[in-house]
Write an enzyme that holds these catalytic residues in place. Structure first.
Site, PDB file in Angstrom:
ATOM      1  N   HIS A 195      45.690  36.972  44.469  1.00 14.37           N
ATOM      2  CA  HIS A 195      46.291  38.114  43.777  1.00 14.37           C
ATOM      3  C   HIS A 195      47.726  38.350  44.214  1.00 14.37           C
ATOM      4  CE1 HIS A 195      42.108  38.772  42.610  1.00 14.37           C
ATOM      5  NE2 HIS A 195      42.702  39.151  41.495  1.00 14.37           N
ATOM      6  N   ARG A 302      45.673  45.584  35.065  1.00 10.52           N
ATOM      7  CA  ARG A 302      44.823  45.517  36.263  1.00 10.52           C
ATOM      8  C   ARG A 302      44.841  46.887  36.950  1.00 10.52           C
ATOM      9  NH1 ARG A 302      46.989  39.896  36.578  1.00 10.52           N
ATOM     10  NH2 ARG A 302      45.232  38.504  36.947  1.00 10.52           N
ATOM     11  N   ARG A 342      41.591  47.207  32.159  1.00 13.34           N
ATOM     12  CA  ARG A 342      40.419  46.726  32.886  1.00 13.34           C
ATOM     13  C   ARG A 342      40.036  47.763  33.920  1.00 13.34           C
ATOM     14  NH1 ARG A 342      40.668  41.268  36.178  1.00 13.34           N
ATOM     15  NH2 ARG A 342      41.969  42.548  37.534  1.00 13.34           N
ATOM     16  N   GLU A 440      34.136  35.561  33.621  1.00 18.89           N
ATOM     17  CA  GLU A 440      34.761  34.945  34.805  1.00 18.89           C
ATOM     18  C   GLU A 440      33.735  34.488  35.824  1.00 18.89           C
ATOM     19  OE1 GLU A 440      37.513  37.730  36.527  1.00 18.89           O
ATOM     20  OE2 GLU A 440      36.180  39.427  36.235  1.00 18.89           O
ATOM     21  N   ASN A 463      41.047  32.509  36.424  1.00 16.19           N
ATOM     22  CA  ASN A 463      41.269  32.453  37.880  1.00 16.19           C
ATOM     23  C   ASN A 463      39.934  32.514  38.613  1.00 16.19           C
ATOM     24  OD1 ASN A 463      43.845  32.793  36.973  1.00 16.19           O
ATOM     25  ND2 ASN A 463      43.942  34.967  37.476  1.00 16.19           N
ATOM     26  N   ASP A 464      39.122  33.478  38.234  1.00 19.18           N
ATOM     27  CA  ASP A 464      37.820  33.591  38.882  1.00 19.18           C
ATOM     28  C   ASP A 464      36.832  32.571  38.340  1.00 19.18           C
ATOM     29  OD1 ASP A 464      37.983  35.542  40.910  1.00 19.18           O
ATOM     30  OD2 ASP A 464      38.228  37.079  39.381  1.00 19.18           O
ATOM     31  N   ARG A 474      39.962  31.311  46.020  1.00 19.55           N
ATOM     32  CA  ARG A 474      41.309  31.203  45.447  1.00 19.55           C
ATOM     33  C   ARG A 474      42.403  31.631  46.411  1.00 19.55           C
ATOM     34  NH1 ARG A 474      40.648  35.960  40.840  1.00 19.55           N
ATOM     35  NH2 ARG A 474      42.896  36.094  40.820  1.00 19.55           N
ATOM     36  N   CYS A 511      42.939  35.625  29.841  1.00 18.57           N
ATOM     37  CA  CYS A 511      43.929  36.441  30.552  1.00 18.57           C
ATOM     38  C   CYS A 511      44.159  35.938  31.975  1.00 18.57           C
ATOM     39  CB  CYS A 511      43.520  37.915  30.552  1.00 18.57           C
ATOM     40  SG  CYS A 511      41.996  38.214  31.442  1.00 18.57           S
TER      41      CYS A 511
HETATM   42  C1  PEP Z   1      40.934  36.216  36.342  1.00 21.42           C
HETATM   43  O1  PEP Z   1      40.021  36.205  37.167  1.00 21.42           O
HETATM   44  O2  PEP Z   1      41.310  35.205  35.723  1.00 21.42           O
HETATM   45  C2  PEP Z   1      41.662  37.477  36.036  1.00 21.42           C
HETATM   46  C3  PEP Z   1      42.507  37.536  35.037  1.00 21.42           C
HETATM   47  O3  PEP Z   1      41.463  38.552  36.837  1.00 21.42           O
HETATM   48  P1  PEP Z   1      42.003  38.683  38.341  1.00 21.42           P
HETATM   49  O4  PEP Z   1      42.988  37.572  38.546  1.00 21.42           O
HETATM   50  O5  PEP Z   1      42.610  40.024  38.483  1.00 21.42           O
HETATM   51  O6  PEP Z   1      40.753  38.513  39.140  1.00 21.42           O
HETATM   52 MG    MG Z   2      39.132  38.049  37.850  1.00 23.01          MG
END
Ligand code: PEP
Ligand code: MG
Length: 595
Positions: A195, A302, A342, A440, A463-464, A474, A511
């Site tokens: 993040h 976020r 979100r 995710e 990402n998740d 990550r 996203c």
């Molecule tokens: C993701 O997980 O891809 C996402 C957009 O949310 P975050 O990166 O805030 O976990």
């Molecule tokens: Mg996420």
């Protein structure tokens, strides 16, 4: 000094050139060195005046406490003042400097470690817990000593030539940097999709993370170049290298200027498909950048960033009114374009405050919707605030990290409860607010009908999704090289969700960071994706790629990528996908040749 380079992970593109600004460590992780005899008295004075400054700081906090502050808070500050006055903390470290010639930070940390060890031995659990108080007081002194408060990067024009170098920067710390437009940043820790890296990317400055020991090797004021595309930092470059990088930097700037002409152009592929490009934001003020970049809406707000770094506040969570104002601000800034908010996603690498204890496998723990369902009052407050803001413009509610049908049902029930509370209060909101889920967790992607049946839209958090599919933390730079969007399992999940969603007529967006990286634009387009949500700064380059893409050519080639299972075959099919030239490009190159 001779030039040298450090290699890490690229997280944010571009070239930055500037002087190193070392950020003091936040934890009890400080420099250890011996001082010369003649410096002993000065070092003692330095520690004494830091202790005095903390005394004054605590006194100010105590006298400024609001009248309605809980009594424990005052008592808590009194305990810290007492600890600070105790000779164990205010005198023993001075003796350590005197007798062992340790620098002040080292002397202080040595004594805190000693006291902590003594507290660990105590049977009484209440007293044992006082160890944390001692450490907190110690950290306060250290912050003054290392000047971490004043070591924050300068703001305004002075920041433009500064590159921040730190062991690690928390997402909450990154928020503080928003107002100081520094040139770039480098950290020892961190993965490409942590993040912290995401917030850095949203600031649109070159950055490199996972540099291992950059903060130890780089000195304050060293001249640095960050090559954000390669994840390389060059320390004290030669004049020749410096000139080459300056030239590259200027070229990039020119390209960027060219792209800015596309701001008002709709993102339509060569064969006429309109693609929606929306923005990811962290704070309501970012909505203005999103609008400025031509975003058709906000695809991911976020909201957790409103909840972070509240250590100094009396309330752990922002109040309903405070949140309402923030959501409303974003909605109004987007002038009628939809804003997807979100609900709170904290835990793992997004702790509410720095001191929060993290679980063994935080990313698998009480995070996002799991946390919200375990704190129903907090969740209801947030939902009411979002619902109230929906009276001022279109809002979509996005729920993070759901996997189970019962989680969706419970969430929908709580949303209904929040609506009912507002009806009773006679407060206005959008009765038909769309509710969607982040896809995710691999289980969600594999059980999509559960989601399609119950919800209005889906947003893939790559990402998740990648983190959980490949079991790669990550945040951990040690395994960052395993983070692979082209892994056949990831490709399968992505295309399954996109195509099942389209078949069912439910809107699907991406996203995660993949959506803003032009490397993946054609792949996602060819899978049938119609909405991309990314940092405002990435919108124009993705739009450019879309304008030069023809779905009639992309789709069959993406099928080839999907059919290939060996990495080499996937890479070859991807290379062909990138090389596809649209009719428009062919025309343009003919025109250019004729000139
Ligand atoms: C993701 O997980 O891809 C996402 C957009 O949310 P975050 O990166 O805030 O976990
Ligand atoms: Mg996420």
């Amino acid at each position: 000094m001779a030039s040298f380079s450090l290699h890490g992970i690229a997280v944010s593109q571009g070239i930055a050139i500037g002087r190193a600004h070392l950020m003091a460590p936040a934890a009890l992780d400080v420099k250890h060195y011996l001082i010369a005899d003649e410096q002993v008295e000065a070092e003692i004075e330095r520690l004494k005046s830091a202790i005095k400054a903390v005394h004054e700081e605590l006194h100010t906090i105590r006298t400024d406490l609001p009248k309605d502050a809980p009594a424990e808070l005052g008592a808590f500050i009194d305990v810290h003042s007492l600890i600070l006055s105790d000779p164990m903390l205010s005198e023993v470290p001075l003796n350590i400097i005197r007798h062992r010639a340790y620098n002040a930070e080292w002397a202080l940390v040595t004594q805190i470690d000693e006291l902590s060890a003594q507290f660990d031995e105590i049977e009484d659990p209440y007293l044992r817990e006082r160890k944390a108080d001692i450490q907190q007081v110690g950290e306060r002194i250290l912050k003054v000593l290392t000047g971490s408060a004043i070591h924050l990067p300068p703001t305004g024009e002075a920041a433009a030539n500064i590159i921040v170098v730190a062991h690690d920067i928390s997402p909450a710390d990154m928020l503080q940097f928003r107002d100081s437009a520094f040139a770039g940043f480098v950290t020892d820790l961190g993965g490409p999709n942590s993040h912290t890296a995401i917030v850095a990317r949203s600031l649109d400055i070159p950055a490199a993370v996972g540099m291992h020991n950059a903060s130890a090797l780089v000195k304050h004021d060293d001249l640095l170049i960050i090559d954000g595309d390669a994840g390389v930092v060059i320390v004290d470059p030669s004049p020749l290298v410096l000139a080459q990088y300056r030239a590259r930097q200027e070229r990039l700037l020119r390209e960027r200027k060219k792209l800015s002409r596309l701001k008002k152009t709709p993102a339509i592929t060569q064969d006429g498909e309109l693609i929606s490009l929306v923005a990811n934001i962290e704070l309501p003020a970012d909505a203005a950048n999103a609008w400025e970049a031509g975003a058709m809406g906000i695809g991911l707000f976020r909201s957790e960033f409103l909840f972070m770094g509240r250590a100094g506040h009396l309330e752990k969570f922002p109040s309903e009114d405070e949140q309402f104002e923030s959501y409303k601000q974003a909605v109004i800034a987007m002038k009628g374009r939809p804003v997807t908010i979100r609900t709170l996603d904290v835990g793992a690498d997004k702790p509410l405050d720095e001191d929060e204890e993290t679980a063994l496998n935080p990313a698998l723990g009480l995070r996002a919707i799991r946390y919200c369902l375990s704190e129903p009052q907090m969740f209801l407050t947030q939902l009411r605030a979002i619902l109230r803001a929906s009276h001022f413009g279109p809002i979509k509610l996005l729920i993070p990290m759901m996997a189970h049908a019962f989680e969706i049902d419970q969430t929908l029930n709580i949303i209904e409860q929040a609506k009912q509370q507002l009806r009773e209060r006679k407060q206005k909101f959008d009765e038909d607010i769309p509710v969607g889920a982040m896809i995710e967790i691999p289980a969600a992607a594999l059980a999509l009908p559960l989601f399609i049946k119950r919800l209005d839209f889906l947003s893939i958090g790559t990402n998740d999704l990648i983190q959980y599919t490949l079991a790669i933390d990550r945040v951990d730079h040690e395994v960052a090289h395993l983070y692979d969007p082209l892994h056949p399992a990831v490709l399968f999940l992505l295309s399954t969700v996109i195509s099942q969603g389209r078949k069912a007529g439910i809107p699907v967006s991406v996203c995660g960071e993949m959506a803003g990286d032009v490397k993946w634009t054609r792949l996602l387009l060819g899978m049938g994706l119609l909405e991309f949500s990314m940092h405002p700064s990435q919108i124009l380059s993705v739009k450019n790629e879309i304008l030069n893409s023809d779905l009639r050519l992309l789709e069959p080639q993406v099928k080839k990528v999907m059919r290939a299972s060996e990495p080499a075959a996937i890479a070859a099919a991807m290379a062909q996908l990138q090389a596809l030239t649209s009719e428009q490009e062919v025309k343009e190159s003919k025109v250019a040749r004729r000139r």
